[in-house]
Design a protein around this motif. Structure first.
Motif, mmCIF file in Angstrom:
data_model
loop_
_atom_site.group_PDB
_atom_site.id
_atom_site.type_symbol
_atom_site.label_atom_id
_atom_site.label_comp_id
_atom_site.label_asym_id
_atom_site.label_seq_id
_atom_site.Cartn_x
_atom_site.Cartn_y
_atom_site.Cartn_z
ATOM 1 N N GLN A 70 0.856 -1.195 0.000
ATOM 2 C CA GLN A 70 0.000 0.000 0.000
ATOM 3 C C GLN A 70 0.891 1.243 0.000
ATOM 4 O OE1 GLN A 70 -2.223 0.407 3.577
ATOM 5 N NE2 GLN A 70 -3.608 1.935 2.702
ATOM 6 N N VAL A 71 0.612 2.128 -0.969
ATOM 7 C CA VAL A 71 1.489 3.288 -1.155
ATOM 8 C C VAL A 71 1.555 4.144 0.117
ATOM 9 C CG1 VAL A 71 1.805 5.434 -2.453
ATOM 10 C CG2 VAL A 71 1.136 3.351 -3.639
ATOM 11 N N SER A 72 0.389 4.419 0.714
ATOM 12 C CA SER A 72 0.406 5.315 1.877
ATOM 13 C C SER A 72 1.165 4.683 3.051
ATOM 14 C CB SER A 72 -1.027 5.684 2.293
ATOM 15 O OG SER A 72 -1.755 4.511 2.527
ATOM 16 N N MET A 73 1.115 3.353 3.158
ATOM 17 C CA MET A 73 1.863 2.701 4.235
ATOM 18 C C MET A 73 3.367 2.741 3.959
ATOM 19 S SD MET A 73 1.817 1.468 7.165
ATOM 20 C CE MET A 73 0.150 0.984 7.620
ATOM 21 N N ARG A 74 3.753 2.611 2.683
ATOM 22 C CA ARG A 74 5.182 2.737 2.338
ATOM 23 C C ARG A 74 5.670 4.155 2.684
ATOM 24 N NH1 ARG A 74 7.473 -0.953 -0.971
ATOM 25 N NH2 ARG A 74 8.849 0.541 -1.990
ATOM 26 N N GLN A 75 4.802 5.139 2.392
ATOM 27 C CA GLN A 75 5.185 6.530 2.705
ATOM 28 C C GLN A 75 5.352 6.706 4.207
ATOM 29 O OE1 GLN A 75 1.770 8.236 0.633
ATOM 30 N NE2 GLN A 75 3.181 9.243 -0.775
#
Ligand code: GLU
Length: 371
Positions: A70-75
């Motif tokens: 998940q992109v937001s979790m990677r961020q």
């Protein structure tokens, strides 16, 4: 024997696989690599580091199990992990009296001339006062979805090497060399010590699409080599766990694979070549032959336009019947105008677009070929 004695500026790229052991950041390795890098810095030789590891370190800190898609979790993980990563480097280099600085980059920052000049001033000043810049992608704000991501630190390190006019890029990973085939599948595969050009043979050594070796990261490394070689920067790919690998590479030991450089393109040509394209123009074979002979690209040779872009944007160029990108250029016509005049003679441009409009798509100095 390799000779790097005249290398003044060197970028060392440290990949996640070599930084971590059992999914934890290996601080002993960071200490060893810091000692190695500190030993070769001198008044005549400047070093920059590009490091990965922020997302992994953040994930471990907050207890998120990999892989994190998940992109937001990677961020979020990058935001947690980046200061921890920097802290590890800070203490490792402090033991050698070296101060470090954090520099976080996005593709937009490098593509945009103004922010790039700001960045360059900051980096030049850091190097001038003897501080070691440690760079990473600004993962918390750049995502592939908004086209601002490099995608991988291999290409980021080559772009950094290009932007700072480095002489040498040392890529440390868990792969010890480029092989003639996949060494895990083919016992005949042997390591290449020197690669003088990225020929089709060399590119196929990196594994075709779908081969397991291709996902091992060699393809992104060769993309990085392609960026560095046009900047006149040699690349050594070596296993990061070799003892004192950076100092030994620099001393000329035949470790890993050395990729030779080509003539250094101008800064402007590199900017055209390395910027993310805003669209694509497809031209006919005759127009391609003409621009190859250093003529301007005229509307009459354009057969297709993809994407929405403004005048002054960087776009890629392909030849009809092939999707292969052959060049990048600065277009003097916006996509809508280009669609209106494509296939038409230059003398018709004024009547189609109104007087005073550019009659060419790009002048020769605004076209850079990819090969
Ligand atoms: N920027 C990412 C990180 O620090 C790593 C990207 C890569 O390894 O290519 O976690």
């Amino acid at each position: 024997m390799r000779d790097f004695s005249n290398c003044r500026r060197i970028v060392v790229k440290i990949g996640t696989n070599v930084l971590t052991r059992n999914e934890r950041l290996d601080s002993q390795f960071v200490e060893a690599v810091a000692a190695d890098i500190a030993s070769i810095r001198s008044a005549q030789r400047q070093l920059l580091v590009v490091t990965s590891g922020a997302i992994g370190m953040g994930a471990r800190e907050i207890g998120v199990a990999p892989p994190i898609r998940q992109v937001s979790m990677r961020q979020a993980c990058a935001a947690v992990g980046q200061p921890l990563l920097m802290n590890t480097y800070r203490s490792a280099f402090a033991a050698h009296g070296v101060s470090v600085a954090q520099v976080l980059l996005t593709r937009e920052v490098l593509n945009n001339r103004r922010s790039y000049l700001n960045l360059r001033n900051a980096v030049e000043t850091l190097l001038g006062i003897g501080v070691l810049p440690i760079m990473n992608e600004n993962d918390s704000v750049s995502t592939a979805e908004i086209g601002s991501a490099f995608g991988d630190n291999d290409q980021l390190s080559a772009l950094v090497a290009s932007k700072v006019d480095a002489d040498l890029l040392i890529m440390l990973s868990d792969i010890d060399a480029l092989y003639t085939g996949d060494p895990r599948l083919n016992s005949e595969a042997r390591p290449l010590r020197t690669v003088s050009a990225l020929t089709d043979d060399v590119l196929s050594s990196a594994g075709g699409a779908g081969s397991s070796f291709a996902t091992g990261g060699m393809r992104t490394k060769l993309k990085a080599v392609a960026i560095a070689e046009r900047a006149g920067c040699r690349v050594v790919l070596a296993h990061g766990r070799e003892n004192a690998v950076v100092a030994r590479v620099l001393a000329g030991e035949e470790i890993g694979t050395l990729f030779l450089a080509r003539d250094r393109l101008s800064n402007r040509e590199r900017w055209i070549l390395n910027s993310a394209p805003a669209g694509r123009v497809v031209v006919d074979a005759g127009a391609f032959a003409a621009i190859r002979r250093r003529n301007s690209l005229l509307p009459t040779g354009v057969v297709h336009v993809d994407g929405t872009f403004a005048a002054g944007a960087i776009v890629e160029l392909a030849v009809a019947d092939s999707s292969k990108v052959r060049a990048r250029l600065i277009t003097s016509l916006a996509s809508g105008d280009l669609v209106s005049v494509m296939g038409r003679h230059s003398s018709q441009v004024a009547s189609l677009l109104g007087p005073g409009r550019k009659e060419i798509v790009a002048r020769p100095e605004e076209i850079v070929f990819i090969d």
